[in-house]
Design an enzyme around this catalytic site. Structure first.
Site, PDB file in Angstrom:
ATOM      1  N   GLN A 248       0.806  -1.217   0.000  1.00  0.00           N
ATOM      2  CA  GLN A 248       0.000   0.000   0.000  1.00  0.00           C
ATOM      3  C   GLN A 248       0.846   1.278   0.000  1.00  0.00           C
ATOM      4  OE1 GLN A 248      -2.646  -1.939   3.214  1.00  0.00           O
ATOM      5  NE2 GLN A 248      -3.991  -0.447   2.251  1.00  0.00           N
TER       6      GLN A 248
ATOM      7  N   HIS B 177       1.153  -9.348   4.440  1.00  0.00           N
ATOM      8  CA  HIS B 177       0.002  -8.433   4.441  1.00  0.00           C
ATOM      9  C   HIS B 177      -0.696  -8.595   3.084  1.00  0.00           C
ATOM     10  CE1 HIS B 177      -1.828  -4.771   6.491  1.00  0.00           C
ATOM     11  NE2 HIS B 177      -2.544  -4.923   5.387  1.00  0.00           N
TER      12      HIS B 177
ATOM     13  N   ASN C 248      -1.571 -10.835   8.243  1.00  0.00           N
ATOM     14  CA  ASN C 248      -2.545  -9.777   8.432  1.00  0.00           C
ATOM     15  C   ASN C 248      -3.916 -10.275   7.967  1.00  0.00           C
ATOM     16  OD1 ASN C 248      -3.223  -6.773   8.758  1.00  0.00           O
ATOM     17  ND2 ASN C 248      -4.004  -7.250   6.707  1.00  0.00           N
ATOM     18  N   GLU C 249      -4.908 -10.152   8.807  1.00  0.00           N
ATOM     19  CA  GLU C 249      -6.290 -10.529   8.468  1.00  0.00           C
ATOM     20  C   GLU C 249      -6.387 -11.853   7.706  1.00  0.00           C
ATOM     21  OE1 GLU C 249      -8.518  -7.201   6.858  1.00  0.00           O
ATOM     22  OE2 GLU C 249      -8.444  -6.183   8.790  1.00  0.00           O
TER      23      GLU C 249
HETATM   24  C1  NOJ Z   1      -7.405  -3.789   6.849  1.00  0.00           C
HETATM   25  C2  NOJ Z   1      -6.143  -4.052   6.099  1.00  0.00           C
HETATM   26  O1  NOJ Z   1      -5.221  -4.774   6.849  1.00  0.00           O
HETATM   27  C3  NOJ Z   1      -5.509  -2.817   5.499  1.00  0.00           C
HETATM   28  O2  NOJ Z   1      -4.634  -3.254   4.503  1.00  0.00           O
HETATM   29  C4  NOJ Z   1      -6.577  -1.887   5.005  1.00  0.00           C
HETATM   30  O3  NOJ Z   1      -6.052  -0.827   4.280  1.00  0.00           O
HETATM   31  C5  NOJ Z   1      -7.366  -1.371   6.205  1.00  0.00           C
HETATM   32  N1  NOJ Z   1      -7.915  -2.473   6.951  1.00  0.00           N
HETATM   33  C6  NOJ Z   1      -8.479  -0.413   5.850  1.00  0.00           C
HETATM   34  O4  NOJ Z   1      -9.394  -1.026   5.018  1.00  0.00           O
END
Ligand code: NOJ
Length: 426
Positions: A18, A112, A156-157
Site C-alpha cells: 500500500q 500483508h 494480516n487478516e
Molecule cells: C485492513 C487491512 O489490513 C488494510 O490493509 C486496510 O487498508 C485497512 N484495513 C483499511 O481497510
C-alpha cells in the site's frame, strides 16, 4: 484518566504493497493490470515509501510515537521460488535499524495479503507445501532481522476471505456455475498474466477455499515455531479482522454463525501465541437474514462504514476473553477528509480501550491505521485513512493535526485523552 500501561506501544501501521510502490512481482499487482481489474486504479508508485521510509519514520518519531508496524514484501525477498534477495533483505534491515535509531519499536508483518507471482502461479494458499514455502521465507527474514525485532505478526487478516463469506458479501459454497461470469473471466485473465493454469493460479486474497485456510493455519503454526526456534524471546501473533457484532431481534444465530466461521477458528490459534492482534473499524449489525445496514449518522466515513469508534473496546474485550492472551491493537482508524473527525474517532476508540484496561484486560499497544494516505486496495487512493497526507506527484508528506495529537497522547501515555475529553464537553 490514569495512564496506560508503562510499556504501551503507541504507533501507526502500514503495509508494503500500500505504500512502497512498484511491487511488480506480486499477485495483487498482476490483478491490478488485467483487463477489467477489480482495482479502481493501480498502486503504481504508491507513496514511494520504499525510498522514503526514513522520512516517514522521522515524522512518526518526531510526533512522539514509539512504535511502527510495517510489512516485509515477500515478492521482493523471494522474487522466484528458489531465488532469495540479500539486497532486498538489507533494505528491510535498514528499515528496522532506522526504527531502532529513532527509539521506535518495529512490529513486523510477514504477510500483508500480497504473495509472489510464482506462489500465485502454483496455486497460492491452496497448493501443497504452501506452509513449508511460507516457513522458508519466514526463516530467511527472521534470521536477518530477529536480533532487532521482538514483535512479529505472521498474517494480516487471515480471516478476510472467511469474513466475506460469513457476512454474505460472497456466496458461501458457491458452485462454479454460480460464480458470476465476470469473476470467471478475471480468473482466466489473471492466470494468463501470471503464467499459470486457470483454476490453479489464484490471487491469495481473499483466502476462501477451506483447504487454503487450513494451509494458512499450518503456515502460521510453522512460522511461529521457526521464529521461536531462532529467537526464543520473540513475540509472535497474527491479526484477524473483527467487527463488534451486534444482534438485532432474531439475529442471535446469525451472530453465532459469523463468529463460528470467521472469527473463532482464527482466535483458537491465537491461544498458542504471545498476543492476539485486533483490527477493528466499526460494528456490524446482524439480523435473522444477515448483515443489516446501519441508520445513517451525522458523521460519515469515506468507506461508508458506520462511525462507531467504541467498537474497539468491545472487540478488545471479546478477543481477550476468548483467547486469554494479551491484546495488541494492530489496526484501527477511519477514512475521512475531516481530520478533526479522525481525532474524535481515535479519542473515543482509545477511551473504550482504556475502559477495557480498567476492567482488567491486558492491552499491549495501539497501532493506528494508518501513517500515510495510501493505496486502499479496490478503492485506490480515494480513501484517506492517513495521519499524513501524501502528494500524488511529488510524494511530499504533509502531517495532519491528528499525527501531532496522537503523538501527544503517546507522550503522555494516554493522560491527554482526559484533557481532550474535558475540552470537548465544555
Ligand atoms: C485492513 C487491512 O489490513 C488494510 O490493509 C486496510 O487498508 C485497512 N484495513 C483499511 O481497510
Amino acid at each position: 484518566m490514569a495512564e496506560f500501561p508503562d510499556t504501551f506501544l503507541w504507533g501507526a501501521a502500514t503495509a508494503g504493497h500500500q505504500i512502497e510502490g512498484n511491487n511488480v512481482l506480486n499477485d495483487i499487482w498482476a490483478m491490478e493490470h488485467v483487463e477489467g481489474s477489480p482495482f479502481h486504479e493501480p498502486s503504481g508508485d504508491a507513496c514511494d515509501s520504499y525510498h522514503r521510509y526514513e522520512e516517514d519514520l522521522d515524522l512518526l518519531a518526531a510526533a512522539g510515537l514509539n512504535s511502527y508496524r510495517f510489512s516485509v514484501e515477500w515478492s521482493r525477498i523471494q522474487p522466484e521460488r528458489d531465488l532469495f534477495s540479500r539486497a532486498e533483505l538489507a533494505h528491510y534491515r535498514r528499515t528496522v535499524v532506522a526504527c531502532v535509531e529513532r527509539g521506535v519499536v518495529p512490529i513486523v508483518t510477514l504477510n500483508h495479503f500480497a504473495t509472489p507471482i510464482w506462489f500465485a502461479r502454483s496455486g497460492a494458499w491452496s497448493q501443497q507445501g504452501a506452509a513449508d514455502l511460507f516457513e522458508r521465507y519466514t526463516r530467511f527474514v527472521v534470521e536477518a532481522l530477529g536480533d532487532l525485532v521482538e514483535w512479529w505478526v505472521t498474517f494480516n487478516e487471515p480471516n478476510a476471505g472467511a469474513m466475506l463469506l460469513a457476512t454474505g458479501a460472497l456466496p458461501l459454497g458457491a458452485a462454479a456455475d454460480e460464480i458470476p461470469t465476470e469473476q470467471l473471466e478475471l480468473t482466466a485473465k489473471f492466470a494468463e498474466r501470471v503464467g499459470g493454469q486457470v483454476g490453479v493460479a489464484s490471487m491469495a486474497l481473499p483466502i476462501l477455499a477451506p483447504d487454503a485456510i487450513q494451509n494458512v493455519f499450518s503456515a502460521h503454526r510453522q512460522a511461529r515455531a521457526a521464529i521461536k526456534e531462532l529467537f526464543p524471546a520473540a513475540r509472535v501473533g497474527w491479526s484477524p479482522s473483527v467487527a463488534d457484532y451486534q444482534v438485532l431481534p432474531g439475529g442471535e444465530s446469525t451472530r453465532e454463525d459469523v463468529l463460528a466461521q470467521a472469527i473463532h477458528p482464527f482466535w483458537e490459534l491465537s491461544r498458542g501465541d504471545d498476543f492476539v492482534g485486533v483490527q477493528t473499524y466499526t460494528r456490524t449489525l446482524l439480523g435473522p437474514e444477515g448483515v443489516v445496514a446501519a441508520e445513517p449518522r451525522e458523521e460519515t466515513t469515506l468507506t461508508g462504514w458506520e462511525y462507531y469508534p467504541q467498537a474497539l473496546g468491545a472487540t478488545v474485550r471479546a478477543a481477550a476473553a476468548f483467547t486469554d492472551r494479551p491484546v495488541l491493537i494492530t489496526e484501527n482508524g477511519i477514512a475521512t477528509a475531516d481530520d478533526e473527525l479522525r481525532i474524535r474517532y481515535t479519542r473515543e476508540a482509545l477511551e473504550s480501550v482504556y475502559s477495557a484496561i480498567e476492567d482488567g484486560v491486558t492491552v499491549l499497544g495501539y497501532q493506528h491505521w494508518t501513517l500515510l494516505d495510501n493505496w486502499e486496495w479496490h478503492s485506490g487512493f480515494a480513501m484517506t485513512f492517513g495521519l499524513i497526507a501524501v502528494d500524488a506527484e511529488t510524494f511530499e508528506r504533509t502531517p495532519k493535526p491528528s499525527l501531532a495529537w496522537l503523538g501527544q497522547v503517546s507522550q503522555s501515555n494516554g493522560a491527554t485523552l482526559e484533557a481532550d475529553a474535558a475540552v470537548q464537553v465544555s
